[in-house]
Design a protein around this motif. Sequence first.
Motif, PDB file in Angstrom:
ATOM      1  N   LEU A   1      23.155 -13.854  -5.288  1.00  0.00           N
ATOM      2  CA  LEU A   1      23.094 -14.682  -4.051  1.00  0.00           C
ATOM      3  C   LEU A   1      24.241 -14.567  -3.393  1.00  0.00           C
ATOM      4  N   TYR A   2      25.272 -13.455  -3.562  1.00  0.00           N
ATOM      5  CA  TYR A   2      26.250 -13.466  -2.951  1.00  0.00           C
ATOM      6  C   TYR A   2      26.178 -13.463  -1.221  1.00  0.00           C
ATOM      7  N   ALA A   3      25.510 -12.022  -1.038  1.00  0.00           N
ATOM      8  CA  ALA A   3      25.003 -11.904   0.335  1.00  0.00           C
ATOM      9  C   ALA A   3      24.733 -12.955   0.916  1.00  0.00           C
TER      10      ALA A   3
ATOM     11  N   GLU B   1      24.583 -22.138  12.445  1.00  0.00           N
ATOM     12  CA  GLU B   1      25.592 -22.641  13.239  1.00  0.00           C
ATOM     13  C   GLU B   1      24.663 -24.259  12.682  1.00  0.00           C
ATOM     14  N   GLY B   2      25.618 -25.606  12.323  1.00  0.00           N
ATOM     15  CA  GLY B   2      24.445 -26.792  12.874  1.00  0.00           C
ATOM     16  C   GLY B   2      23.198 -26.608  11.937  1.00  0.00           C
ATOM     17  N   PRO B   3      21.846 -27.429  12.157  1.00  0.00           N
ATOM     18  CA  PRO B   3      21.050 -27.901  10.736  1.00  0.00           C
ATOM     19  C   PRO B   3      20.517 -26.322   9.993  1.00  0.00           C
ATOM     20  N   ALA B   4      20.893 -25.484  10.607  1.00  0.00           N
ATOM     21  CA  ALA B   4      20.106 -23.761  10.477  1.00  0.00           C
ATOM     22  C   ALA B   4      21.018 -23.820   9.651  1.00  0.00           C
ATOM     23  N   GLN B   5      22.285 -23.667   9.842  1.00  0.00           N
ATOM     24  CA  GLN B   5      23.119 -23.575   8.841  1.00  0.00           C
ATOM     25  C   GLN B   5      23.231 -24.146   6.785  1.00  0.00           C
ATOM     26  N   LEU B   6      22.934 -25.503   7.645  1.00  0.00           N
ATOM     27  CA  LEU B   6      22.556 -26.593   6.700  1.00  0.00           C
ATOM     28  C   LEU B   6      21.434 -26.846   5.855  1.00  0.00           C
ATOM     29  N   ALA B   7      20.474 -26.006   6.163  1.00  0.00           N
ATOM     30  CA  ALA B   7      19.159 -26.078   5.707  1.00  0.00           C
ATOM     31  C   ALA B   7      19.038 -24.876   4.965  1.00  0.00           C
ATOM     32  N   ALA B   8      19.541 -23.532   5.435  1.00  0.00           N
ATOM     33  CA  ALA B   8      19.318 -22.678   4.530  1.00  0.00           C
ATOM     34  C   ALA B   8      20.458 -22.292   3.088  1.00  0.00           C
ATOM     35  N   LEU B   9      21.601 -23.627   3.318  1.00  0.00           N
ATOM     36  CA  LEU B   9      22.152 -23.683   2.164  1.00  0.00           C
ATOM     37  C   LEU B   9      21.705 -24.304   1.304  1.00  0.00           C
ATOM     38  N   GLN B  10      21.174 -25.316   1.982  1.00  0.00           N
ATOM     39  CA  GLN B  10      20.449 -26.272   1.239  1.00  0.00           C
ATOM     40  C   GLN B  10      18.971 -25.461  -0.269  1.00  0.00           C
ATOM     41  N   LEU B  11      18.072 -24.899   0.846  1.00  0.00           N
ATOM     42  CA  LEU B  11      17.574 -23.398  -0.053  1.00  0.00           C
ATOM     43  C   LEU B  11      18.038 -22.908  -0.999  1.00  0.00           C
ATOM     44  N   LEU B  12      19.866 -22.060  -0.554  1.00  0.00           N
ATOM     45  CA  LEU B  12      19.524 -21.384  -1.232  1.00  0.00           C
ATOM     46  C   LEU B  12      19.916 -21.993  -2.824  1.00  0.00           C
ATOM     47  N   LEU B  13      21.042 -23.099  -2.435  1.00  0.00           N
ATOM     48  CA  LEU B  13      21.526 -24.434  -3.773  1.00  0.00           C
ATOM     49  C   LEU B  13      19.828 -24.146  -4.453  1.00  0.00           C
ATOM     50  N   PHE B  14      19.365 -24.810  -4.175  1.00  0.00           N
ATOM     51  CA  PHE B  14      17.463 -24.613  -4.640  1.00  0.00           C
ATOM     52  C   PHE B  14      17.380 -23.856  -5.906  1.00  0.00           C
TER      53      PHE B  14
ATOM     54  N   VAL C   1      32.450 -20.779   3.993  1.00  0.00           N
ATOM     55  CA  VAL C   1      31.210 -21.338   3.487  1.00  0.00           C
ATOM     56  C   VAL C   1      31.194 -22.810   2.362  1.00  0.00           C
ATOM     57  N   LEU C   2      32.484 -22.424   1.159  1.00  0.00           N
ATOM     58  CA  LEU C   2      32.302 -23.291   0.816  1.00  0.00           C
ATOM     59  C   LEU C   2      33.221 -24.522   1.434  1.00  0.00           C
TER      60      LEU C   2
ATOM     61  N   HIS D   1      29.211 -30.951   3.262  1.00  0.00           N
ATOM     62  CA  HIS D   1      28.160 -31.583   2.911  1.00  0.00           C
ATOM     63  C   HIS D   1      27.328 -31.224   1.715  1.00  0.00           C
ATOM     64  N   TYR D   2      28.056 -31.732   0.544  1.00  0.00           N
ATOM     65  CA  TYR D   2      27.601 -31.422  -0.975  1.00  0.00           C
ATOM     66  C   TYR D   2      26.714 -32.598  -0.478  1.00  0.00           C
ATOM     67  N   GLN D   3      27.005 -33.656  -0.543  1.00  0.00           N
ATOM     68  CA  GLN D   3      25.699 -34.965  -0.978  1.00  0.00           C
ATOM     69  C   GLN D   3      24.521 -34.809  -0.219  1.00  0.00           C
ATOM     70  N   THR D   4      24.348 -34.481   1.478  1.00  0.00           N
ATOM     71  CA  THR D   4      22.628 -33.763   2.138  1.00  0.00           C
ATOM     72  C   THR D   4      22.407 -33.138   0.959  1.00  0.00           C
ATOM     73  N   LEU D   5      22.994 -32.003   1.417  1.00  0.00           N
ATOM     74  CA  LEU D   5      22.961 -30.180   0.578  1.00  0.00           C
ATOM     75  C   LEU D   5      22.381 -30.902  -1.058  1.00  0.00           C
ATOM     76  N   PHE D   6      21.776 -31.296  -1.635  1.00  0.00           N
ATOM     77  CA  PHE D   6      21.537 -31.802  -2.899  1.00  0.00           C
ATOM     78  C   PHE D   6      21.271 -32.587  -2.571  1.00  0.00           C
ATOM     79  N   MET D   7      20.783 -33.490  -1.580  1.00  0.00           N
ATOM     80  CA  MET D   7      19.702 -33.865  -1.487  1.00  0.00           C
ATOM     81  C   MET D   7      18.515 -33.715  -1.661  1.00  0.00           C
ATOM     82  N   VAL D   8      17.222 -33.774  -2.438  1.00  0.00           N
ATOM     83  CA  VAL D   8      15.709 -33.926  -2.153  1.00  0.00           C
ATOM     84  C   VAL D   8      15.168 -34.283  -1.318  1.00  0.00           C
ATOM     85  N   SER D   9      14.926 -33.937  -0.285  1.00  0.00           N
ATOM     86  CA  SER D   9      13.864 -34.845   0.139  1.00  0.00           C
ATOM     87  C   SER D   9      12.474 -35.661   0.044  1.00  0.00           C
TER      88      SER D   9
END
Length: 269
Positions: free
Chosen positions: A126-128, A137-150, A228-229, A235-243
């Motif tokens: 998942l490195y790349a 940037e913005g919401p798109a970046q956070l959405a992509a990071l969250q899906l990768l964390l899943f 990335v880190l 945003h770790y609290q939001t990223l690890f929260m499943v809607s």
Amino acid sequence: GAMSVDSITDLSDNTSKLLEALQLSHPHELDPRRSLGKTKMLSLNPITWQVPRIVERCCKHIETHGLQTVGIFRVGSSKKRVQQLREEFDQGLDVFLDEHQSVHDVAALLKEFLRDMPDPLIPRELYAAFLSTAAMEGPAQLAALQLLLFLLPPCHSDTLHRLLRFLSEVARHAEGSRGPDGQQIPGNKMTVSNLATIFGPNILQKEKPGEKDTGAMNFEDSAAIILVLQRLIEHYQTLFMVSPETQRDVLRRLFQTDPDVIDYLLRRK
């Protein structure tokens, strides 16, 4: 403690002993008295947090004794004392970290553990993908990071969440402040950017330790890792929260394909 465990609900006795040695479960579940005369299995995934004991103890120690320590993670440590602590954890001993341990030694131990994991906290496959989010940037970046964390295996996800919560707390004490009596409380000077610079290369690794040329990482990759880190810490609290919507969708699909899993989860809860 640096081994991935995926979707384990029932374990044989031999596997239970292995996981006890790896210290992936909660300490109270590893109590030897727990299994006397009983056949109860370890309850790891998906209810119990899978965080290696060394990570939990190091984070807790620094949260208790080191948040005001200037230059935490940057000041040198005693290699001899760090090696001794590392060997004690490797032997499966119940290592107790208290105020007598140097905060800098414990900080170095945590960095070493993350650096030397055979499979890094964010798996290499998942490195790349994680690095590609640096260009967003913005919401798109956070959405992509969250899906990768899943996509992370359970113990990687749990351990990363614990580490990010800890780093966020360290960064919160970067600036100096005043106590209730007006006394000056020094800051540790470790901003989110500083922490991302130190921990990024340990968490996001392209090659195995020892296999890479020390100068091989290009500037673009290095900058992307730090960025990335930073986002993960901020945003770790939001990223690890499943809607609720995602959770309902997953439950709906599971009900159609694996109703026994739904029954198991509800009974466990």
